[in-house]
Write an enzyme that holds these catalytic residues in place. Structure first.
Site, PDB file in Angstrom:
ATOM      1  CD  GLU A  70      -4.383 -49.575   3.469  1.00  0.00           C
ATOM      2  OE1 GLU A  70      -3.537 -50.332   2.934  1.00  0.00           O
ATOM      3  OE2 GLU A  70      -5.227 -48.936   2.815  1.00  0.00           O
ATOM      4  CG  ASP A 129      -8.732 -45.854   5.746  1.00  0.00           C
ATOM      5  OD1 ASP A 129      -7.922 -44.905   5.876  1.00  0.00           O
ATOM      6  OD2 ASP A 129      -8.556 -46.775   4.927  1.00  0.00           O
TER       7      ASP A 129
END
Length: 397
Positions: A70, A129
């Site tokens: 991330e 993500d």
């Protein structure tokens, strides 16, 4: 250079900037019509504290002194928005060398200090993500900087996501698992994270991969948020049962907090021209009222009852700035903007050393939310309805 030549050059530059503004998408044109942001001090402050020379982005707020997929992928997006090519390249190279990004496998999500004291991969599972943000940053870097090697790497990652992290989930259609392993919750049941699906990214992927699942996934993302938020507050985690629909994730948490705050962030930065922007914002409208009543975004919501708990940190206030702008909440927008500005100015005057006290109020995660939310409000970047990003430096060029 003679005064006349200098004057002519400035006139040409002004004309070019005006022409560019006229060609930009509506949201970007509106942001840049009042002048391009002159630099991005928040990014420079973050990079000085968290981005090592070799491209590793360090989260000092945890004992592992970790870097995550991330942090690396977000950092690449911000470097692109700042036209910071050297840091973009370094962050990507470190991610390739240490997380395995760009190889024949998806990147490991967590790297840092292990139990024995050595540094390396702690958890090899990937975080979908981050995989999407890696792919998006690479695709847009290829387009904006005219660097085809980034296009190849971005498409490779996107194909790996399709193969390993997308499942057909009954009436919901193709949907993104949070990672390739550990999110099956039983037969035809899956654990999902609503904050993993920014609409602009899905729109961009649909443009470069029209045969892929991305357009259908955007529709599924709207269902995911609206049907898992019965009180209008998005959860961090939710269970989808192909036979019963969405159910609270009572095993893990029914709260909406540090993950879910990004749902409002992504809804806010989505271009108004996206046909799903209006329905998405309408489904989450109670958040606007909660911010006004609470004086800021609560830290947690019980998504079953709607009960709030605690005040969110400064990053939460920064994250909802685009949301408040998009929903026309002018008074709350002004109040949260002032709060973020005041806290950032006080923190930046203190100039803490990298890693000191976990970087205090503007630690890794609060800083990331601030770069996304306050950066958008400043006009550092805009997404158009097709998901392409327009950074402020395009206006200054």
């Amino acid at each position: 250079m003679t005064p006349l030549s200098l004057k002519r050059r400035r006139l040409l530059q002004a004309g070019a900037a005006l022409a560019l503004v006229n060609l930009l998408p509506g949201a970007a044109a509106e942001a840049f019509a009042q002048g391009c942001p002159a630099g991005w001090p928040q990014w420079e402050a973050f990079a000085r504290r968290h981005v090592q020379a070799d491209g590793r982005i360090v989260d000092f707020s945890v004992p592992e002194q970790q870097s995550t997929s991330e942090s690396q992928s977000y950092g690449m997006f911000f470097a692109l928005a700042a036209n910071d090519r050297a840091r973009f390249a370094a962050i990507w190279q470190w991610s390739r060398d240490n997380l395995g990004a760009g190889s024949d496998k998806l990147p490991a999500w967590q790297w840092g200090r292990r139990e024995g004291g050595s540094f390396g991969v702690i958890d090899p599972n990937s975080a979908s993500d981050a995989d999407l943000w890696f792919a998006y940053a690479l695709l847009e870097a290829s387009r904006l900087w005219q660097m085809p090697q980034y296009l190849k790497a971005g498409m490779m990652l996107l194909n790996q996501v399709k193969a390993q992290e997308v499942r057909a989930m009954g009436e919901l259609g193709p949907m993104l698992l949070p990672g390739p392993y550990g999110f099956d919750a039983g037969k035809d049941r899956w654990r999902l994270n609503p904050s993993y699906l920014p609409l602009p990214l899905l729109r961009r992927f649909a443009g470069v991969d029209p045969a892929g699942p991305w357009a259908a996934m955007a529709q599924g993302a709207l269902k995911l948020v609206t049907q898992s938020s019965p009180q209008g507050f998005a959860p961090d985690w939710v269970i989808y049962d192909a036979g019963k629909g969405f159910q609270p994730d009572s095993e893990r948490s029914v709260l909406g907090s540090y993950d879910a705050i990004r749902v409002y962030l992504w809804a806010g930065v989505t271009d108004d021209g996206d046909p799903l922007a209006g329905p998405l914002r309408a489904a989450l409208a109670p958040m606007t009222k909660a911010i006004a009543a609470y004086g800021g975004p609560p830290e947690k919501f019980n998504t079953v009852t709607g009960a709030p708990e605690g005040r969110g940190p400064v990053g939460f206030s920064a994250a909802v700035l685009p949301w408040l702008k998009a929903t026309g909440a002018a008074d709350s927008l002004a109040a949260q903007k002032k709060l973020v500005q005041d806290k950032w100015q006080a923190w930046s005057r203190a100039t803490p050393k990298a890693g000191a006290d976990g970087d205090g109020e503007f630690n890794y995660y609060n800083s990331m939310l601030t770069l996304f939310g306050w950066g958008w409000l400043q006009g550092q970047y805009r997404f158009d309805a097709a998901g392409q990003v327009t950074p402020a430096w395009a206006c200054r060029s």
